[in-house]
Scaffold this active site. Structure first.
Site, PDB file in Angstrom:
ATOM      1  N   GLY A  12       0.850  -1.187   0.046  1.00  0.00           N
ATOM      2  CA  GLY A  12       0.275  -0.063  -0.141  1.00  0.00           C
ATOM      3  C   GLY A  12       1.004   1.281   0.010  1.00  0.00           C
ATOM      4  N   ASP A  13       0.216   2.486  -0.194  1.00  0.00           N
ATOM      5  CA  ASP A  13       1.049   3.705  -0.270  1.00  0.00           C
ATOM      6  C   ASP A  13       1.959   3.769  -1.277  1.00  0.00           C
ATOM      7  OD1 ASP A  13      -0.479   4.585   1.963  1.00  0.00           O
ATOM      8  OD2 ASP A  13       0.807   3.274   3.144  1.00  0.00           O
ATOM      9  N   ASN A  40     -10.051   2.792   4.863  1.00  0.00           N
ATOM     10  CA  ASN A  40      -8.546   2.534   5.287  1.00  0.00           C
ATOM     11  C   ASN A  40      -7.598   2.854   4.192  1.00  0.00           C
ATOM     12  OD1 ASN A  40      -9.320   0.426   3.331  1.00  0.00           O
ATOM     13  ND2 ASN A  40      -8.393  -1.204   4.698  1.00  0.00           N
ATOM     14  N   GLY A  42      -5.785   5.814   1.870  1.00  0.00           N
ATOM     15  CA  GLY A  42      -5.525   7.162   1.925  1.00  0.00           C
ATOM     16  C   GLY A  42      -4.795   7.516   0.453  1.00  0.00           C
ATOM     17  N   HIS A  43      -5.472   8.323  -0.260  1.00  0.00           N
ATOM     18  CA  HIS A  43      -4.809   8.672  -1.410  1.00  0.00           C
ATOM     19  C   HIS A  43      -4.327   9.900  -1.459  1.00  0.00           C
ATOM     20  CE1 HIS A  43      -6.288   4.702  -3.636  1.00  0.00           C
ATOM     21  NE2 HIS A  43      -5.357   4.413  -2.839  1.00  0.00           N
ATOM     22  N   THR A  44      -3.001  10.345  -2.041  1.00  0.00           N
ATOM     23  CA  THR A  44      -2.743  11.724  -1.920  1.00  0.00           C
ATOM     24  C   THR A  44      -2.750  12.272  -3.388  1.00  0.00           C
ATOM     25  OG1 THR A  44      -1.792  11.553   0.164  1.00  0.00           O
ATOM     26  CG2 THR A  44      -1.124  13.611  -0.998  1.00  0.00           C
ATOM     27  N   THR A 124      -5.790   0.294  10.375  1.00  0.00           N
ATOM     28  CA  THR A 124      -6.101   1.825  10.497  1.00  0.00           C
ATOM     29  C   THR A 124      -7.131   2.445  11.461  1.00  0.00           C
ATOM     30  OG1 THR A 124      -7.695   1.482   8.450  1.00  0.00           O
ATOM     31  CG2 THR A 124      -5.208   1.720   8.024  1.00  0.00           C
ATOM     32  N   THR A 191      -4.690  -6.497   5.504  1.00  0.00           N
ATOM     33  CA  THR A 191      -5.986  -6.040   5.563  1.00  0.00           C
ATOM     34  C   THR A 191      -6.994  -7.182   5.384  1.00  0.00           C
ATOM     35  OG1 THR A 191      -7.499  -4.225   4.773  1.00  0.00           O
ATOM     36  CG2 THR A 191      -6.139  -5.695   2.918  1.00  0.00           C
ATOM     37  N   THR A 249      -1.203   8.336   5.275  1.00  0.00           N
ATOM     38  CA  THR A 249      -2.268   9.376   5.223  1.00  0.00           C
ATOM     39  C   THR A 249      -3.676   9.465   6.140  1.00  0.00           C
ATOM     40  OG1 THR A 249      -1.650   9.175   3.028  1.00  0.00           O
ATOM     41  CG2 THR A 249      -3.749  10.388   3.341  1.00  0.00           C
ATOM     42  N   VAL A 250      -3.880   8.001   6.248  1.00  0.00           N
ATOM     43  CA  VAL A 250      -4.959   7.923   7.258  1.00  0.00           C
ATOM     44  C   VAL A 250      -4.819   8.115   8.821  1.00  0.00           C
ATOM     45  CG1 VAL A 250      -6.733   6.396   7.910  1.00  0.00           C
ATOM     46  CG2 VAL A 250      -6.114   6.518   5.551  1.00  0.00           C
TER      47      VAL A 250
HETATM   48  P1  IMP Z   1      -6.981  -2.343   8.188  1.00  0.00           P
HETATM   49  O1  IMP Z   1      -7.237  -2.542   6.646  1.00  0.00           O
HETATM   50  O2  IMP Z   1      -7.530  -1.085   8.478  1.00  0.00           O
HETATM   51  O3  IMP Z   1      -7.837  -3.497   9.055  1.00  0.00           O
HETATM   52  O4  IMP Z   1      -5.502  -2.649   8.433  1.00  0.00           O
HETATM   53  C1  IMP Z   1      -4.717  -3.867   8.339  1.00  0.00           C
HETATM   54  C2  IMP Z   1      -3.314  -3.325   7.908  1.00  0.00           C
HETATM   55  O5  IMP Z   1      -3.210  -3.105   6.635  1.00  0.00           O
HETATM   56  C3  IMP Z   1      -2.768  -2.590   8.838  1.00  0.00           C
HETATM   57  O6  IMP Z   1      -1.218  -2.911   8.873  1.00  0.00           O
HETATM   58  C4  IMP Z   1      -2.923  -1.131   7.913  1.00  0.00           C
HETATM   59  O7  IMP Z   1      -1.583  -0.211   8.345  1.00  0.00           O
HETATM   60  C5  IMP Z   1      -2.674  -1.683   6.726  1.00  0.00           C
HETATM   61  N1  IMP Z   1      -3.573  -0.869   5.587  1.00  0.00           N
HETATM   62  C6  IMP Z   1      -4.617  -0.816   5.260  1.00  0.00           C
HETATM   63  N2  IMP Z   1      -5.130  -0.011   4.390  1.00  0.00           N
HETATM   64  C7  IMP Z   1      -3.860   0.440   3.830  1.00  0.00           C
HETATM   65  C8  IMP Z   1      -3.359   1.363   2.910  1.00  0.00           C
HETATM   66  O8  IMP Z   1      -4.112   1.971   2.121  1.00  0.00           O
HETATM   67  N3  IMP Z   1      -2.223   1.611   2.795  1.00  0.00           N
HETATM   68  C9  IMP Z   1      -1.259   1.343   3.830  1.00  0.00           C
HETATM   69  N4  IMP Z   1      -1.547   0.215   4.612  1.00  0.00           N
HETATM   70  C10 IMP Z   1      -3.035   0.042   4.833  1.00  0.00           C
HETATM   71 MG    MG Z   2      -2.222   5.418   1.208  1.00  0.00          MG
END
Ligand code: IMP
Ligand code: MG
Length: 340
Positions: A12-13, A40, A42-44, A124, A191, A249-250
């Protein structure tokens, strides 16, 4: 390009928001559709020195001619969505699928109040996991049940498939990244859904045969938020020294970082059937690459790294991000014969 799916190749990111924004401006898609887990993400996006943060709307929002759709596989937090619609004055071009799941306050509370999820996994806290649990238990509310969303509800798979049949340009925006996929990632530090290209297609209601291109996005180095393995992880001091230290971002958490990982990249290409690679933040690795738009103007080491990625993955690197601005992009698709 007709139907293109964009996915993250690391954790991600990777900068998918920037790549989608660039394609939205450059290719002028008729519609963009958000797949992926939910808010969850976050896009910039940076356009004309203004920074936009998006958690629900597709990053193509900056092209006001593009319709913004959210697929039935995506969880919707109505508060976040309505706020983003207001910020971008996007009332007339947003369509949310009737079957998208709803994140309620109780999901956010249980995501944030659970010590396993918070301390061990490091979620997140956006309520996505608990809302997906309810979806599986078949007790979740769907967007068609929410009065405040009634003017945005539609049949997203039908609209997307009709648009593709007409030969229009369609962008499908994935979220998260391959290695935080529930199925293919570093379980349990993942996730709560699969987020590879096939899952993103399912999220928006298209089958694999209508996809023309899958662009996997890598960052020039690897970052990860939350727990889980990260090969070659740098100390925070070293990351800071190299300019790789980022904030999420989030959640605002510090992202962990490591050098570009070719083994992860190769496997991500395989898992997503990637036909093109986009690399972001090349200017952080190679400062002389900052804001360059022509491949020939890139520094020698940057070109060498692109060549190495292509040799290792056997997939062309068609798009290279050289700065936060949407326009700071090297686009090799014509050169490679991808665009006529
Ligand atoms: P959840 O998706 O909020 O349940 O988080 C589970 C794991 O996925 C955690 O380590 C989060 O930091 C990671 N995660 C979820 N969505 C993103 C994203 O969009 N970017 C980066 N990490 C994410
Ligand atoms: Mg992101």
């Amino acid at each position: 390009m007709t139907c293109t799916v964009i996915v993250g190749g690391f954790f991600g990111d990777e900068g998918k928001g920037k790549i989608v924004a660039y394609l939205a401006v450059k290719d002028n898609p008729k519609i963009t559709v958000r797949g992926g887990v939910g808010p969850n993400a976050g896009h910039t996006v940076v356009l004309n020195q203004k920074e936009y943060k998006l958690r629900m709307l597709p990053s193509a929002v900056i092209n006001y001619k593009t319709s913004l759709l959210i697929g039935p596989g995506v969880l919707v937090d109505p508060n976040i969505l309505l706020k983003e619609i207001a910020i971008f004055d996007a009332y007339k071009r947003v369509i949310v699928d009737k079957q998208s799941g709803v994140i309620e306050e109780k999901h956010i509370e249980s995501d944030r109040g659970d010590s396993y999820l918070q301390q061990r996994i490091g979620t997140t806290g956006s309520g996505c996991g608990p809302a997906n649990v309810e979806r599986i238990m078949r007790t979740a509310k769907l967007c068609k049940d929410i009065p405040t969303l009634s003017s945005y509800i539609g049949d997203v798979p039908l609209i997307v498939n009709q648009s593709i049949s007409r030969g229009e340009t369609v962008l499908i925006e994935g979220t998260q990244g391959t290695y935080i996929s529930l199925i293919h990632g570093t379980y349990p530090y993942t996730t709560t859904k699969d987020v590879t290209a096939s899952a993103i297609c399912s999220d928006v209601g298209i089958g694999p045969k209508v996809v023309d291109d899958v662009i996997v996005v890598f960052k020039a180095y690897v970052t990860r938020v939350g727990a889980g393995e990260l090969l070659g992880e740098l100390s925070q001091e070293e990351a800071e020294k190299r300019g790789w230290l980022e904030r999420a971002t989030v959640t605002g958490r510090t992202r962990r970082s490591a050098p570009f990982n070719f083994e992860l990249a190769k496997r991500a290409v395989m898992l997503n059937s990637a036909s093109q690679i986009a690399i972001t933040k090349f200017d952080i690795l190679f400062p002389e690459a900052k804001n360059i738009k022509d491949f020939s103007d890139l520094p020698y080491e940057a070109k060498k790294m692109i060549e190495k990625i292509e040799v290792e993955t056997k997939v062309p690197v068609t798009i290279v991000g050289t700065g936060a601005e949407t326009e700071a992009t090297v686009d090799r698709r014509r050169e490679e014969g991808f665009l006529s």
